[in-house]
Structures are given as C-alpha cells and as structure tokens.
Design a protein around this motif. Structure first.
Motif, mmCIF file in Angstrom:
data_model
loop_
_atom_site.group_PDB
_atom_site.id
_atom_site.type_symbol
_atom_site.label_atom_id
_atom_site.label_comp_id
_atom_site.label_asym_id
_atom_site.label_seq_id
_atom_site.Cartn_x
_atom_site.Cartn_y
_atom_site.Cartn_z
ATOM 1 N N GLY A 154 -29.854 18.670 -80.639
ATOM 2 C CA GLY A 154 -29.765 20.069 -80.269
ATOM 3 C C GLY A 154 -29.496 20.918 -81.474
ATOM 4 O O GLY A 154 -29.357 20.439 -82.586
ATOM 5 N N PRO A 155 -29.368 22.211 -81.238
ATOM 6 C CA PRO A 155 -29.168 23.126 -82.370
ATOM 7 C C PRO A 155 -27.797 22.946 -82.999
ATOM 8 O O PRO A 155 -26.797 22.953 -82.301
ATOM 9 N N ILE A 156 -27.759 22.767 -84.296
ATOM 10 C CA ILE A 156 -26.598 22.888 -85.176
ATOM 11 C C ILE A 156 -25.343 22.249 -84.599
ATOM 12 O O ILE A 156 -24.512 22.880 -83.997
ATOM 13 N N GLY A 157 -25.194 20.945 -84.781
ATOM 14 C CA GLY A 157 -23.957 20.267 -84.434
ATOM 15 C C GLY A 157 -23.736 20.121 -82.957
ATOM 16 O O GLY A 157 -22.667 19.719 -82.541
ATOM 17 N N GLN A 158 -24.720 20.444 -82.092
ATOM 18 C CA GLN A 158 -24.542 20.315 -80.661
ATOM 19 C C GLN A 158 -25.623 19.406 -80.110
ATOM 20 O O GLN A 158 -26.737 19.329 -80.618
ATOM 21 N N GLU A 159 -25.270 18.694 -79.014
ATOM 22 C CA GLU A 159 -26.221 17.777 -78.398
ATOM 23 C C GLU A 159 -26.210 18.002 -76.908
ATOM 24 O O GLU A 159 -25.146 18.168 -76.302
ATOM 25 N N THR A 160 -27.367 18.046 -76.292
ATOM 26 C CA THR A 160 -27.445 18.186 -74.841
ATOM 27 C C THR A 160 -27.274 16.842 -74.190
ATOM 28 O O THR A 160 -27.617 15.805 -74.775
ATOM 29 N N ILE A 161 -26.748 16.870 -72.992
ATOM 30 C CA ILE A 161 -26.590 15.619 -72.260
ATOM 31 C C ILE A 161 -27.823 15.298 -71.443
ATOM 32 O O ILE A 161 -27.884 14.263 -70.798
ATOM 33 N N SER A 162 -28.839 16.201 -71.478
ATOM 34 C CA SER A 162 -30.036 15.969 -70.664
ATOM 35 C C SER A 162 -30.809 14.759 -71.138
ATOM 36 O O SER A 162 -31.383 14.024 -70.339
ATOM 37 N N GLU A 163 -30.838 14.545 -72.464
ATOM 38 C CA GLU A 163 -31.644 13.450 -72.996
ATOM 39 C C GLU A 163 -31.017 12.092 -72.731
ATOM 40 O O GLU A 163 -31.701 11.127 -72.485
ATOM 41 N N SER A 164 -29.715 12.000 -72.805
ATOM 42 C CA SER A 164 -29.048 10.707 -72.691
ATOM 43 C C SER A 164 -28.649 10.351 -71.282
ATOM 44 O O SER A 164 -28.457 9.191 -70.976
ATOM 45 N N HIS A 165 -28.520 11.340 -70.389
ATOM 46 C CA HIS A 165 -28.022 11.069 -69.044
ATOM 47 C C HIS A 165 -28.992 11.489 -67.952
ATOM 48 O O HIS A 165 -28.652 11.476 -66.779
ATOM 49 N N SER A 166 -30.235 11.888 -68.279
ATOM 50 C CA SER A 166 -31.161 12.381 -67.255
ATOM 51 C C SER A 166 -31.547 11.313 -66.258
ATOM 52 O O SER A 166 -31.802 11.609 -65.091
ATOM 53 N N ASP A 167 -31.598 10.044 -66.677
ATOM 54 C CA ASP A 167 -31.967 8.977 -65.755
ATOM 55 C C ASP A 167 -30.875 8.707 -64.736
ATOM 56 O O ASP A 167 -31.119 8.036 -63.725
ATOM 57 N N ASN A 168 -29.645 9.176 -65.012
ATOM 58 C CA ASN A 168 -28.541 8.947 -64.074
ATOM 59 C C ASN A 168 -28.353 10.111 -63.099
ATOM 60 O O ASN A 168 -27.429 10.083 -62.293
ATOM 61 N N TRP A 169 -29.204 11.113 -63.208
ATOM 62 C CA TRP A 169 -29.057 12.248 -62.299
ATOM 63 C C TRP A 169 -29.393 11.845 -60.874
ATOM 64 O O TRP A 169 -30.296 11.022 -60.624
ATOM 65 N N GLN A 170 -28.752 12.493 -59.896
ATOM 66 C CA GLN A 170 -29.057 12.261 -58.485
ATOM 67 C C GLN A 170 -30.411 12.904 -58.123
ATOM 68 O O GLN A 170 -30.748 13.985 -58.613
ATOM 69 N N HIS A 171 -31.174 12.225 -57.256
ATOM 70 C CA HIS A 171 -32.510 12.699 -56.881
ATOM 71 C C HIS A 171 -32.410 14.003 -56.090
ATOM 72 O O HIS A 171 -31.553 14.151 -55.225
ATOM 73 N N SER A 172 -33.254 14.951 -56.406
ATOM 74 C CA SER A 172 -33.287 16.236 -55.719
ATOM 75 C C SER A 172 -34.674 16.471 -55.120
ATOM 76 O O SER A 172 -35.700 16.060 -55.689
ATOM 77 N N LYS A 173 -34.744 17.138 -53.961
ATOM 78 C CA LYS A 173 -36.022 17.449 -53.293
ATOM 79 C C LYS A 173 -36.694 18.703 -53.836
ATOM 80 O O LYS A 173 -37.762 19.095 -53.363
ATOM 81 N N ARG A 174 -36.010 19.331 -54.813
ATOM 82 C CA ARG A 174 -36.599 20.532 -55.398
ATOM 83 C C ARG A 174 -37.893 20.200 -56.124
ATOM 84 O O ARG A 174 -38.010 19.173 -56.793
ATOM 85 N N ASN A 175 -38.841 21.132 -56.015
ATOM 86 C CA ASN A 175 -40.125 20.967 -56.688
ATOM 87 C C ASN A 175 -40.045 21.624 -58.062
ATOM 88 O O ASN A 175 -40.539 22.725 -58.290
ATOM 89 N N MET A 176 -39.324 20.935 -58.960
ATOM 90 C CA MET A 176 -39.099 21.456 -60.303
ATOM 91 C C MET A 176 -39.434 20.361 -61.294
ATOM 92 O O MET A 176 -39.082 19.198 -61.104
ATOM 93 N N SER A 177 -40.110 20.742 -62.367
ATOM 94 C CA SER A 177 -40.493 19.746 -63.367
ATOM 95 C C SER A 177 -39.268 19.225 -64.105
ATOM 96 O O SER A 177 -38.271 19.927 -64.261
ATOM 97 N N GLU A 178 -39.355 18.009 -64.554
ATOM 98 C CA GLU A 178 -38.265 17.415 -65.307
ATOM 99 C C GLU A 178 -38.022 18.164 -66.600
ATOM 100 O O GLU A 178 -36.887 18.287 -67.055
ATOM 101 N N ALA A 179 -39.099 18.657 -67.187
ATOM 102 C CA ALA A 179 -38.930 19.401 -68.438
ATOM 103 C C ALA A 179 -38.102 20.648 -68.229
ATOM 104 O O ALA A 179 -37.239 21.000 -69.061
ATOM 105 N N LEU A 180 -38.331 21.335 -67.079
ATOM 106 C CA LEU A 180 -37.554 22.531 -66.811
ATOM 107 C C LEU A 180 -36.083 22.198 -66.561
ATOM 108 O O LEU A 180 -35.182 22.903 -67.025
#
Length: 943
Positions: A154-180
């Motif tokens: 991520g930008p300047i000394g920060q890291e998002t948790i989306s990359e490392s923990h996205s596979d552990n997210w609970q399944h949602s019925k929303r019609n939203m892309s993973e990238a979003l």
C-alpha cells in the motif's frame, strides 16, 4: 505446461519488481506497475491450484530454481545459511530515506492469503530473535519469508488487509466484483507496519502455539518499563514462562536478567516470588543449565549498591543449592557466600548464614570441611545478634550433622570448641599476671559463644555416642513400648536440633535410648571410643574450666555453664550421670561420695558436718568460691526429681552455708539464685535456712538471714508469712547484734515484694523498734544498714510509710549526725544519707513533708557535707534549691488561685446587682406605662 507458465509469470513479476525499483520515487509507485503486478499475482494464484496436483519433488525443484533466480537478479536481498537451522532473510537494498516496503508471502500464503511480513528498506526481514526455530525444521514458521513470497504494498508504510485476508472473508450475496471489495478495504482500512504492536497483533491469527513464547520474548522488554514498580511482580510468571520455554540461550539470558532487575528494591515477598521462579526454572532446565544461566545473574549483583538486591543474591544462592551440580556447590557457591559474609548489612549476612546452612546439608567435598568450620566461628561471633542467632539455629546444626557423618564431631569440632575456651582463659590469666590486676580480664562474650555451641550440638553429640554402641546389634528391630520422653529429655532451640528429625526414626531412637540406659545401668559395661572421649576428655576439661572461674565477677558464665551441664545430664540420662559425671565433679570439689551416704543415714541438723577435703582448710573457701560448686548443684543434683538427688542437694547447701559463713557467700548465693527459679526446691531451701537460724554459730545465723533475701522475691505469700517472717522475727531478737543487723535488708525486701497488710504491719513494727529502742541508739552499723535499706525501698514503698517513717527518721538521723563525735562515723552516715536523699528526690513528696522533713534533713546534711565530703556539697545545695523553688511555686499558685477565685466572685456579684437593677427599672417602666393608659381611658369615658 502449467509449471512453465508459472515460471514465466514469476519471471515477469520479478522483472516488474526490478523495474519498479529503478523507476520508483521515494513517495509514490507507478499506478500501471501496480495494476500489472496485481494481475500477474492473481494469475499465479489461479495456476497454483493446478500445481498442487503435481508431485512434491517437482514443486521443490521449481521453488529452488525460482529462489536462485531471485538471488541472482537481486543481490541486495540478504539470506541466511540454511545449514545453521535459520530461515533465509531478505532485505531490500534501498537507501535509508526510502520508506517503501515490500510484502513477502510464503508459498501457501499465496494461495490462502493468510500472512504478510513487512520489510523496511535497508533492514532484514525480521527483528532480532523474532524468527527463531528449532534446528533441522524445514517450515520457516510465522514471520518467515521465502524468496517467492511477494505481493504489492500500500501507499507509504501502510498495507491493506484485503490482499492477505480476502480468502477468509465471509461469503456475501451482493453482486459486487472482488476488485471493488478489495479497493474499498484498501482505501478505508490500512495497516501501519511501522507500528511494532500493530505488526505483532497482525500475526496472532496465524501463530502456532509454540510461537507464543517468541511474542512474550519480544514484547516483555517493552512492557516492563511502563509498569508501576509496585505492580511489577505481576510480570514474574510471564517472564519465567518465556525464559523456561524459550529455545535460544541468549534470549533466556536476557529474560533472566530482566527478572533479576525487574524491581529496583524488592521486598521480602517480591524476593520470595523471584526465588520461587528461579527454583522452578532450575528444575525445568536441569543442573547444568541452572549453573550456566542463573549463577551469572547472581554474580553480577553480588556487590550491588542496593541492600535488597544483595539480599536477593544471598537468598538465591541457598535456594538454588539443591538444583546445582555438586562441584559447583563446593566451589562457586561457597566462594560467593564467603565473600558476602563480610557484607556491611546485617540482614544480608543473616541471609548468607541461612544459605550456608542449606549448603552444609548438600555439600559433599570433604576438603571444604575445615573452611566451613572457620566460616561458622566467624558467623557465630558476629556483632549482629540476629546473625549470631541464625547461625546457632540454622548453620550450626547443619555443620554438626556433616561433622557427625565424617566422624569428626567429637575429635575435631567439639575439641576445637574446648580449645577455644581454654585459650581464652589462658590468655586472660596471662594478662592478669602481667597487669597485676585483681580481676580476671576474660572475654566473656566469646566464652559464652563457645558454651552456646556446645549446648546446641548436644543432640548430635548424644546420637553420635548412641549410634556407635558396640552391643547395639542385640537390640531387636521389632518395635516395642518405650518410656522415653524426648520432649523432656532434649530441649532444642530449633527444629534442626530435634533428635527425632536428626535421627529420622522417632520410635527406633526411643528404643535405642532405652537400651543405652539399661546398658549403662549395669554393674559393668564395656566402653567404646566415643564414650571414652566424653568420659576422659570432654567432661574433665569442662569441669577444669569451671574450677578456674570465680562466681562473683562472672554471673553470666556461671549461668551458662550450669545450663550446659544440666542439658548434658538430662540428655545422657541419670545412669550415665551416676557413673561418669557425678564422680568427676565430686573429685574436683574434693568431696567424698561416702559423705553423702553418712548424711542420709544421720540427717540430724545438730550434727556438725564438715567438708571432707584433702587440702588445708584455707583452700576450702577458695575452692568453694569457684563456679564448679554452683554448676554441680544446679547442673547435676537438681536435674532429676529423685529423692536421693534432693537429699544430696540439701546436704551440699548445708555444707556451703556452714563453710562459707565466715567468708564469701558467693557460691551459695549462686546456687540459691538458680534453684529459686524452680518452686519445687523452695521448701528444701527453707529447711536449710531454718537449720541455719537455730545453729549455734552466729556466723551461720547471719548468713541464713542474708540468704532469706533471695527467697523473698520468688516464694509465695503463704511461705513468706508462715516460714520467712517468723524466722526473721526470731533472728531480729538474736543476742548477737550482727545477726539483728543482717535482718534489716531482708525486712526491706519484704516491703518491696508484698502487699499483704498483716506482713507489712509486722515489718513496720520491727523497723520502728530498731529506730526507737534505746539499745540501738549508739549502734552506728545498724543506723547505716537502716539508711541503706531506706534508700533502696524508698521509691517503691507505700506513700504512707514513706511520709510517716522514712522521711522523718532520715531527718532525725541527719540532725543527730551533726553532733557525731567520730569523724569516721560522721562521714559514713553522711554518705549513706546523701544516697538516700538522692533516691528519694525522684519521688513525689507532698508540700507539707517537704517543709517539715525533707528540707530540714537536707539542711542538716549540708552541714555535714561542708565538713566531711565537700565534693557532694554542691549537689545537696542544688536539691535544697529545687525543693525551695517547689514550695515557692506552690505558694504562688495558691495565691493566684485565691485571687482568681476572688475576682470571679466579685464579677459574679456585680453581674447579679446589675441584673437586679435592670429588672427593677423594667418593672417601673411597665408600671408607668400602665398608669398612662389608665389616665387616657378616663378622659375617653368622659367624652
């Protein structure tokens, strides 16, 4: 095919990473590069699912190939040697001012997206000590990064948790892309890897059980400085847990150092917590590791400036002794304790002595025995009483047990104690002769210490004699009933001196004691080595010491010797005393055993009994004034309750009364002083003194009167009124004036020690007769004894007796002494009066008695002092001024009191007059007002 595609994608990713490093600015990365890297990473993750179906060997070869490619292309990435058991580490060769970070992922994490590790530019991929693993394990573990583990940052000394923990997210019925979804998390929630605690917390989810110790190791040094000193003991369990379970010796050393320095000045409870933890740690790691890791911590603080830290070290040395190797106990630990025995703090030395007591119970190096004995004698002679007491109760029993195991208790240890006492006495006698002094300059303190050592090791001494009996094999191993009472036979100062604890089997010990008593009671028995040493070495040398020490100058030595001999006789039993101890005392006192038998056969008190001596009569009194007489009476004859021993004790006291009546009564006083403590012997002593009251010798009658004074302080009121007072009244009318005079001080002791009116009245009448009867008018010795007695009992006597008898009689004696014909008598009486008035000046005396008796007596005494003792004249003048000022102040206080009362009365009367006048004016005013109203009403009616 899939593997080749993965390799191509990995190369593209690697090339992209290198290009980004070349073109990347310190503050921002190219957006195109980020998107391309993201796309390539996603493709790699998809293909890795297919790669799992391949063989394990093929995967390992590909991984090794990729690692080698990265090493060749990125020379600034540091790796560690896998042969040492450490996992490779990576670093980016950027300049220190670059804050960008690269996220490294493991192979499995590229699939699961579970863990990330952030690497700061120019630093290794993990902090020191964070990534320790067991040697030989291939799993890099949490916090490790392989060469293939890379993901965008991520930008300047920060890291998002989306990359490392996205596979552990609970399944949602929303019609939203993973990238979003990932973009929302990237923009809304960022992890700051520069924060140490955030970095630690982010790893908790993937942490294995054993890695909790690593977290504790990393976090505790940062936690401790911020915890209040008063509550830091709460961290002790955590520090010990981490130190005990950590596999790296360097980290354990740091944690133990943190433990010993956790609290600036640990109190007793906090030290106990730390010591308990050290013991648990030593039990966990074993003797060798305890030696290597714990003792250096103690050694570093052996000279710490804080006393509490040195106390911790001294206590730790003792607590760790059972968990250390044998060779370390007798070398390093002994050396440390020996060094700390010279500490300036008494508390530290006391802790050292306790630890030495523990060490003596575990040490097995015979070569260190003599060194330990020297430490014992140094510690027991310590100027601090607590250190000496602890040495006696802890250190001494431990080294006595070791001496018994080495068979050195008698021939070396006890022999050294006797040598010390003999050397002290010899040096004192030499100094006495060289100085020509009349009193022996004996070091009583050190002598008492040696006697205390002998007394403390008596249980060990007795068991040593008991265990070496030659006929002990005849004792059956079957338990049988015994009459031995260990509690009455042995009086121990601590549990370490309890015979049952020393021996280990209480029942067996009692059976052996029974066998010992029966064996000694026989007409003949075969002695053995330890028995002979006691009978031929110890007791004769001990008695020889008592024969050379006078009673009067050394009362403490007399009491200690008597207590020692009594304890020895009680421990070894009456049969041994009759066969070995009593004959040796009789030989030293030059008294034949046959004399006792003749006394028992002819108990007539009128029979003249003389001490059967082998020397001239002049040597008898010299012999009987030594300590051996009192030691024999109290330490041998008064130990057992048998009637035979009591009769022999009574006979000895009668002999002493008759033999010493013409010289010094020091030995007899010493005997009576010790026997008075036990009320079982009161009746016996009264019988001896009553025999002296009716004796034909006036010396014996005078000595008997003087000895009653010792009994007055201890006997009951019944015995005092029925036995002592009648005997004193009889002696007060004795034909010999010296006998009458000897009763005066005893009458004074009765006034001090009883409150019964009938006895006090008898004593008052007897003292009045001594002062009023004409026969005593010129008896200056009687007057001196009366004044001396008044000075003694004046502060404690009843106020009525002091005001009605003591003060008027002293004033009369002072007035009479002004006209004494003999200058010697006048001087002696004046000095006694001076002592009496000095004692009475501290008492409360009424103003009337001060004016009528005290001041007149002092003024008469002033006239004598001006003539016979001018050195005391100033003190007498001072006392006179003090009492005169007291009277003047009293008069002033009374005058002021009267004046205040008069003024108060006048003020009260004036106030009453004022109140009455005001009331009268009010009445007149009320009457005038009513009369005016009446006049007005009259005119109104007329209208």
């Amino acid at each position: 095919m899939i593997t080749e595609e993965n390799d191509d994608l990995a190369k593209k990713l690697h090339q992209m990473t290198r290009n980004s490093q070349d073109t990347l600015t310190p503050r921002k990365q190219s957006v195109d590069d980020v998107s391309i890297t993201k796309q390539i990473t996603g493709q790699i993750n998809i293909r890795n699912h297919h790669r799992l179906a391949d063989s394990q060997s093929e995967s390992e070869r590909q991984d090794s190939k990729q690692c080698n490619n990265v090493k060749q292309d990125s020379p600034n990435i540091e790796t560690e040697n896998n042969q040492t058991g450490n996992v490779p580490e990576a670093s980016l060769g950027q300049s220190p001012n670059q804050s960008d970070k690269v996220i490294l992922l493991s192979d499995n994490e590229s699939i699961a997206g579970s863990q990330t590790l952030e690497v700061e530019p120019g630093l290794t991929a993990h902090p020191a000590g964070d990534n320790e693993v067991d040697p030989g394990t291939s799993d890099p573990g949490p916090g490790r990064a392989s060469c293939q583990q890379m993901q965008r940052q991520g930008p300047i000394g920060q890291e998002t948790i989306s990359e490392s923990h996205s596979d552990n997210w609970q399944h949602s019925k929303r019609n939203m892309s993973e990238a979003l979804k990932k973009t929302v998390m990237t923009e809304a929630f960022r992890i700051n890897r520069e924060n140490r605690i955030v970095d630690e917390v982010s790893k908790v989810g993937e942490m294995e059980t054993e890695n909790v110790v690593l977290v504790l190791t990393r976090c505790l040094p940062h936690i401790v400085p911020h915890v209040l000193l008063a509550r830091r003991e709460e961290l002790i369990p955590l520090i010990l847990c981490a130190a005990s379970l950590h596999t790296d010796s360097r980290e354990r050393d740091q944690l133990l150092n943190l433990l010993f320095n956790l609290i600036k000045k640990p109190d007793a409870d906090q030290r106990q917590m730390i010591l308990t933890g050290c013991v648990v740690f030593a039990e966990h790691v074993g003797p060798s590791q305890a030696e290597v890791e714990l003792l250096p911590q103690c050694w570093e603080q052996i000279n710490h400036k804080y006393e509490e830290r040195r106390l911790l070290v001294a206590e730790a040395c003792g607590a760790l002794v059972p968990h250390l190797p044998n060779e370390i106990r007798s070398s390093l630990v002994l050396s440390m304790l020996q060094q700390m025995l010279d500490d300036k703090s008494g508390d530290v030395r006391q802790a050292v002595v306790r630890s030495l007591g523990i060490l003596m119970a575990f040490i097995d190096d015979k070569d260190k025995y003599h060194q330990c004995c020297e430490l014992l004698f140094d510690a027991i002679n310590d100027t601090c009483e607590a250190v000496a007491m602890t040495t006696t109760n802890v250190f001494l029993p431990s080294i006595a047990q070791w001496s018994r195991e080495l068979d050195l208790l008698l021939t070396h240890f006890l022999n050294s104690v006797l040598n010390n006492m003999e050397l002290l006495l010899k040096d004192a006698m030499s100094s006495q002769q060289a100085l020509g002094s009349g009193q022996l300059p004996l070091d009583v303190g050190r002598f008492l210490v040696n006697i205390k050592i002998c007394r403390s090791i008596i249980p060990h001494l007795f068991i040593s004699v008991l265990e070496t009996m030659p006929s002990l094999d005849r004792l059956s191993h079957d338990h049988h009933e015994t009459t031995v009472n260990l509690a009455s036979r042995f009086i121990s100062s601590s549990q370490l001196s309890e015979p049952s604890i020393i021996f280990g089997d209480n029942q067996r010990l009692c059976e052996m004691i029974d066998f010992f008593d029966d064996y000694i009671s026989g007409e003949w028995y075969c002695p053995w080595a330890n028995h002979d040493w006691l009978a031929k070495q110890f007791f004769p040398r001990l008695i020889a010491l008592t024969v050379q020490i006078d009673v009067i100058p050394f009362p403490k030595l007399l009491h200690s010797f008597s207590d020692l001999v009594a304890t020895l006789c009680r421990a070894f039993g009456r049969p041994f005393v009759l066969k070995q101890i009593k004959p040796k005392f009789c030989e030293a006192l030059q008294i034949e055993i046959a004399d006792y038998e003749s006394d028992l056969a002819d108990p007539d008190p009128d029979t003249e009994i003389e001490v059967n001596v082998k020397e001239a009569p002049d040597s008898v009194s010299g012999c009987l004034t030594k300590c051996d007489v009192a030691v024999y009476a109290y330490g041998v004859l008064a130990v057992f309750p048998e009637e035979e021993d009591r009769q022999q004790l009574k006979s000895l006291c009668s002999r002493l009364l008759k033999s010493l009546s013409i010289s010094s009564l020091g030995s007899l006083r010493a005997v009576f002083t010790q026997l008075c403590v036990n009320n079982l012997y009161h009746d016996m002593m009264l019988q001896v003194l009553w025999d002296g009251v009716v004796d034909s010798s006036d010396y014996v009658r005078s000595a008997s009167a003087a000895m009653f004074q010792l009994l007055v302080k201890t006997v009951s009121d019944v015995l005092m009124s029925t036995r002592i007072v009648p005997a004193l009244v009889t002696l007060a009318s004795d034909p010999e004036m010296s006998v009458r005079i000897s009763t005066v001080s005893v009458f004074g002791s009765i006034i001090e020690n009883t409150t019964r009116r009938e006895m006090l009245d008898k004593v008052y009448m007897q003292l009045q007769s001594f002062m009023d009867e004409a026969i005593y008018r010129d008896k200056h010795q009687l007057h001196l004894e009366l004044i001396r007695t008044f000075a003694q009992i004046g502060p404690n006597a009843e106020p009525r007796f002091r005001d009605e008898c003591i003060l008027p009689r002293l004033a009369a004696m002072a007035a009479t002494n002004n006209h004494a014909a003999s200058a010697t008598v006048r001087h002696a009486v004046a000095i006694q009066l001076f002592d009496a008035y000095s004692a009475l000046s501290c008492c409360f005396v009424s103003e009337q008695m001060v004016q009528e008796a005290l001041l007149p007596g002092l003024r008469c005494l002033k006239l004598d002092m001006a003539v016979v003792a001018t050195e005391h004249e100033a003190v007498v003048n001072s006392m006179i001024r003090e009492f005169e000022n007291k009277l003047e102040n009293t008069v002033k206080e009374r005058s002021s009191s009267i004046a205040s009362v008069t003024m108060t009365t006048a003020a009260t009367a004036a106030e009453d007059v004022k109140t009455r006048m005001i009331n009268k004016f009010r009445d007149i005013k009320d009457k005038s007002a009513s009369s005016k109203a009446s006049i007005t009403n009259i005119f109104n009616r007329k209208k």
